[in-house]
Design an enzyme around this catalytic site. Structure first.
Site, PDB file in Angstrom:
ATOM      1  N   ASP A 243      -1.120  17.600 -11.645  1.00 49.12           N
ATOM      2  CA  ASP A 243      -1.344  18.976 -11.173  1.00 49.12           C
ATOM      3  C   ASP A 243      -0.473  19.969 -11.947  1.00 49.12           C
ATOM      4  O   ASP A 243      -0.888  21.102 -12.181  1.00 49.12           O
ATOM      5  CB  ASP A 243      -1.031  19.046  -9.671  1.00 49.12           C
TER       6      ASP A 243
ATOM      7  N   MET B 283       0.827  -1.207   0.000  1.00 52.05           N
ATOM      8  CA  MET B 283       0.000   0.000   0.000  1.00 52.05           C
ATOM      9  C   MET B 283       0.864   1.262   0.000  1.00 52.05           C
ATOM     10  O   MET B 283       0.504   2.273  -0.620  1.00 52.05           O
ATOM     11  CB  MET B 283      -0.955   0.015   1.203  1.00 52.05           C
TER      12      MET B 283
END
Lengths: 160, 160, 160, 160, 160, 160
Positions: free
Chosen positions: A130, A115
């Protein structure tokens, strides 16, 4: 195949399961993601990178920092003493107009770091988006996946 | 096409650009991601969900909470007063064995919320992977993308 | 001179004081700090920076991200909608063997951003020290100070 | 002298380096900073402190809490199981009109805690500035530095 | 009485509901909690407090800082620009052997600050327990409740 | 009875005390809290829960996530490698119109997890209040307390 969802008890409730009986071993995982944009954009990224620019470096730092916060973001993840995080970004890989992001994470702990590697790759991808969204809003983050893991009772594994 | 990377100054350095001259307007964005697994797994998710289980609810909450932390994760994002976040998960959509995650975010602020919507969808996807990785480690998070945005000087946009 | 410590009530207790009656205006602040090391080290930083290296860029990103978390770190600071953060690092300035870090922060809010600018400069300095400590443990972070502020009832100010 | 920047790979990229092969040992570090203000201000701090006031206590708590968040602030720091943090503030030390802040941190881990001690001292200093800026905006945080460290392969060290 | 759980949509799913159509107004809330321990312990707290001790001050700072993080802790809370937080602790109130904690929070925003006031009081209570648990493990935190709120469409309210 | 406040040094100052000499052992703690509301509200919670609703599940996840952030909230708590957190909510227990929340936490570390269990229970209670406040603002969170702990030098303990 294991027949149960991870982190879900018999009654269906989500819980942070007990890992205290698992061994403390060295564990590693690698994950990747691909940001698919245009060759015009990858040329800008390469040029910025050549000219002391921060574009790829910013995505790398964002990924590394996110790996350390995985257990804050993913509710049922255990906090782990992360021993290493690297994030690499390859422009025009695997194809022109794409950026391949690879994250590797290592710990000495009681559960794996898949994870953490996925989170590092994902947040590096979000940060790259972004920066390119002003020139290519249609860019897509795709193929976020675990490549390989090692250590722990379930043994070593790598994607076929 | 705009010719510059977002958040990168003329000298190539990454900066959090000045948005103080932009108007405070209502802004919305939607983003999606798809977790691609097997029909066996989506059946488990559906069954857990029917039986008071938390599997999909946990991913939803993780996505909502992550939207609020976008500016902590993505280095050059501005903090925004988020007014709404919804995260929806559809099992066996768009295809059997897949889970479609859709996040919608709204603010009244000086810049858009695309990154918040993408972050919500991504972290919901990571959380879902965390719950299914015990049964299907090969699952992939794919097609993370902005669907539509509205508000602000750049006007409304939706993916063709 | 004002005769009271900021954030301290009449009974001596520390409180987050009420700013709701203050005007929402555009406010700016700049702060600097200096990392004093050796010319050997600043040469390494300059070389890394020239060669697509991330050393200075990492300190910049750390400073920008820290500015956004000022109200989490400094107990009595109000959270503010930060509109801009820039962090600049100048090698061999003001003297050979030094790195001058300048942070500028802007908001449209009810209180000033001096603490955000100071926090950005400080954390950029800490991050730079973290990268040079292996070669020069004796490096010192010095002269962390507000340079100038504008906006708000107390008016504009700059260090004499 | 070691010839390489810490945390920077051969290709110049910043990474969180692998510490998994390092020994788990007890490690300590101490750092200091000095807030330079006026005697009028240090008199207020001393008086507040005598009268059940929170001024110095707030700075102490801020420093302690910041030590625990060092790896969130400094991008390439490893998270460590911090075993002790103390922060002490001495008014009119080393000179009248100054406040000396000393932080000590201890861990049993794979890497040192210099950055944690420096971060504790820095954030305590920022918090003190936040409380005195209303009376003395010109105050300066200076001489932030590691005093001593012990534990680990590089052995004990203290500033000459 | 309103007939619906807050934050729960028609389909039963938890969502962060849309507040963008609500007015920006000044909103206040107060909440309290009581830590019930022994008179021996409250005497220690009072004595520490008299003697420049930090016991009550630490709980106060913890409460203030927690108020600012309410939207990170409570999943469906909206982030708000908090304008004021005060936390007061009264020893031997309402009864000997008890500590009454009162938190007041103010914002100028689109939704109320009851949760921020409750969170401040709760975390101050937890912090106080943390300091007294060595002497009185049986201490209980009780009666955590909203006292009053004002501002917003639902008008002013105070507990009967 | 032990005669000293925890975390307070001889001079009255609050510090994060040294636990490095304590043994690494398996430690457990359980804590509970009770949300006291009306039977009308607990009926809504039960109904939402039956119908795939997220109300109780959201409180559970909030509690689990808060346990992991205890050392960020409670200033003098040591960060611990949490190995397990479960949060259970029982509707109409111990009495009709009440919800009993029980949190259990486990670690293998140098200090106990009472504060983590209390924090999990408290934040689950706050989250539940957040969902019921629209229908029953008068609800109270009460009886937040440690039920039992085991492991460590002070031995096992459970509330009489």
């Amino acid at each position: 195949m294991n027949q149960k969802l991870t982190h879900v008890r018999g009654d269906g409730s989500a819980q942070m399961v007990d890992i205290s009986a698992k061994d403390v071993t060295e564990r590693k995982a690698a994950a990747t993601t691909v940001v698919t944009t245009t060759e015009e954009v990858t040329a800008m990224l390469a040029e910025n990178s050549l000219a002391k620019g921060d574009a790829l470096g910013t995505a790398r730092i964002a990924g590394i920092m996110a790996a350390k916060r995985t257990s804050e973001l993913v509710p049922l993840c255990h906090p782990l003493p992360i021993a290493k995080v690297t994030v690499d970004l390859e422009v025009d890989t695997p194809k022109p107009g794409q950026v391949l992001i690879t994250a590797e994470v290592k710990t000495t702990g009681r559960t794996g770091v898949e994870m953490e590697a996925l989170t590092a790759a994902s947040v590096a991808g979000l940060t790259l988006y972004d920066m390119i969204k002003g020139v290519h809003r249609e860019a897509v983050i795709t193929e976020t996946k675990v490549l390989a893991k090692s250590g722990g009772a379930s043994g070593d594994w790598s994607r076929a």
